[in-house]
Design an enzyme around this catalytic site. Structure first.
Site, mmCIF file in Angstrom:
data_model
loop_
_atom_site.group_PDB
_atom_site.id
_atom_site.type_symbol
_atom_site.label_atom_id
_atom_site.label_comp_id
_atom_site.label_asym_id
_atom_site.label_seq_id
_atom_site.Cartn_x
_atom_site.Cartn_y
_atom_site.Cartn_z
ATOM 1 N N GLU A 1 43.443 41.576 40.832
ATOM 2 C CA GLU A 1 42.046 41.963 40.595
ATOM 3 C C GLU A 1 41.086 40.928 41.164
ATOM 4 O OE1 GLU A 1 38.182 42.115 39.285
ATOM 5 O OE2 GLU A 1 39.480 40.530 38.550
ATOM 6 N N GLU A 2 41.500 39.648 41.109
ATOM 7 C CA GLU A 2 40.573 38.559 41.434
ATOM 8 C C GLU A 2 40.304 38.474 42.944
ATOM 9 O OE1 GLU A 2 38.886 37.020 39.295
ATOM 10 O OE2 GLU A 2 39.986 36.980 37.406
ATOM 11 N N ASP B 1 46.789 39.454 37.248
ATOM 12 C CA ASP B 1 46.836 38.251 38.083
ATOM 13 C C ASP B 1 46.082 37.079 37.455
ATOM 14 O OD1 ASP B 1 44.520 39.882 38.526
ATOM 15 O OD2 ASP B 1 44.029 38.725 40.310
ATOM 16 N N HIS C 1 37.017 31.893 33.959
ATOM 17 C CA HIS C 1 37.211 31.155 35.219
ATOM 18 C C HIS C 1 36.963 29.654 35.041
ATOM 19 C CE1 HIS C 1 36.895 34.825 38.135
ATOM 20 N NE2 HIS C 1 37.418 35.158 36.980
HETATM 21 ZN ZN LIG Z 1 38.055 37.049 36.573
HETATM 22 ZN ZN LIG Z 2 39.007 39.554 34.869
#
Ligand SMILES: [Zn+2]
Ligand SMILES: [Zn+2]
Length: 387
Positions: free
Chosen positions: A137-138, A79, A360
């Site tokens: 995952e996020e 993702d 990020h």
């Molecule tokens: Zn991340």
């Molecule tokens: Zn990651």
């Protein structure tokens, strides 16, 4: 620095890098990875594997069955993040406001590359490889959905591994370590309920702003006074809000924060102390303080013998550049697999030369050569474990 890439990976290096760039241009958020999932499936379908789709909603799982032996799971999350890419690379995101800013595009590309190479070695493998492409995952915990859909069963997975590209480490290094490598990441909301009044007539009111101010400082003592100083915890109040105007005593303030710990003991300690401090301060000042604490990802804990296997495999690729990983108090849902199956989450150094591009961030990018290191480690590890 001497890197000995696997020759089979070097032979498909252009394909691996192009796959990553394709995914980078077409990022999708958690549980919406439809095009990503389709792209993965189309690639895997060319490899004569048993491919299952719709696992954990948008996840894809592929089985490579060799001879008799253990089953090892290899995981890539897929993702992206809700972020507008600001750099001007030729493979810049084409989806407005969505960006692969954590490297998960690379995780998929590395695992697809490894699947391609390993699928040609089926005859040499004594055991089964399960390639796990996981959504969300996020923050949304896609791993749990995969586990609920049986990803660790049928056949039962004996060892489980995951790679994260890691810009905190220079290219050419691999970070491996037994024990905790990422933190538990919990969230909480605190509502301070007092009694409003006139800003010039405080008597008789219960000022939620004053009480919250005490609370913000008192909660930091969980880290500074309740945590063993040789261990690590973090408590962050990231948001505070309430009140009406300069001359009104506020009846309610809401605080939101996150708590991080590497061990379940510290995690419980923080949770308990948070309640105690809130109750205590509430009592002292006559306010009602409500705590809504929600468990996020558990700590990510590597097992000893699987970490050793990764270390030996990684040494064959990057020689003496295997090192303890650069640790952070970030969280990862890889932790859910490692709670159930022994395994190792390793970090492949991917920092681009001379640039500071943290995960990020809107200008995140990687040194793409790191993809070849990661893919080579995958192939080496599977060979080491299954031959
Ligand atoms: Zn991340
Ligand atoms: Zn990651």
């Amino acid at each position: 620095m001497s890197i000995a890439l696997r020759s089979e990976i070097e032979a498909i290096s252009v394909e691996i890098i192009n796959n990553r760039r394709h995914l980078h241009q077409h990022p999708e958020l958690g549980f919406q990875e439809y095009a990503t999932s389709k792209f993965i499936t189309e690639n895997l379908n060319q490899l004569d594997l048993e491919v299952s789709t719709g696992i954990g909603q948008t996840g894809v799982v592929a089985l490579l069955k060799g001879g008799n032996g253990p089953c090892i799971g290899l995981r890539a999350d897929m993702d992206a993040l809700p972020l507008q890419e600001t750099s001007d690379v030729e493979y810049k995101s084409m989806n407005d406001g969505v960006m692969h800013a954590c490297g998960h595009d690379g995780h998929v590309a590395m695992l697809l590359g490894a699947a391609k190479v390993l699928s040609e070695k089926r005859d040499q493998l004594k055991g089964t490889v399960k390639f796990v492409f996981q959504p969300a995952e996020e923050g949304l915990g896609g791993a749990r959905y995969m586990i609920d859909d049986g990803v660790l069963e049928n056949p039962k997975v004996d060892e489980f591994y995951g790679i994260h590209l890691w810009n905190y480490q220079p290219f050419g290094t691999v970070g491996v370590q037994p024990g905790p490598v990422l933190a538990a990441a919990d969230e909480f909301i605190i509502s301070v309920k007092g009694k409003g009044g006139h800003g010039a007539v405080p008597q008789g009111s219960v000022d939620a702003v004053v009480i919250s101010s005490q609370l913000v400082l008192a909660l930091q003592t969980i880290v500074s006074r309740n945590t063993n100083p040789l261990e690590s915890t973090v408590l962050t109040i990231g948001m505070i809000g309430g009140g009406y105007n300069f001359n009104i005593i506020s009846d309610e303030v809401v605080l939101k924060g996150t708590a991080r710990a590497y061990t379940e003991e510290n995690r419980k300690m923080i949770h308990n102390r948070l309640h105690e401090i809130c109750d205590g301060i509430g009592n002292a000042y006559g306010a009602r303080i409500e705590v809504d604490y929600s468990d996020g990802y558990p700590p990510t804990v590597n097992s000893k013998s699987e970490s050793e296997k990764v270390l030996l495999a990684a040494e064959k690729i990057v020689g003496g550049s295997v090192q303890p990983p650069y640790l952070t108090m970030g969280g990862e849902d890889m932790s859910y697999y490692l709670q159930k199956v022994p395994g190792c989450f390793l970090f492949v150094g991917s920092a681009p030369d001379g640039l500071r591009v943290p995960h990020h961030s809107s200008h995140f990018d990687i040194n793409e050569e790191a993809l070849l290191v990661g893919s080579s480690v995958w192939v080496q590890l599977v060979e080491d474990v299954l031959t």
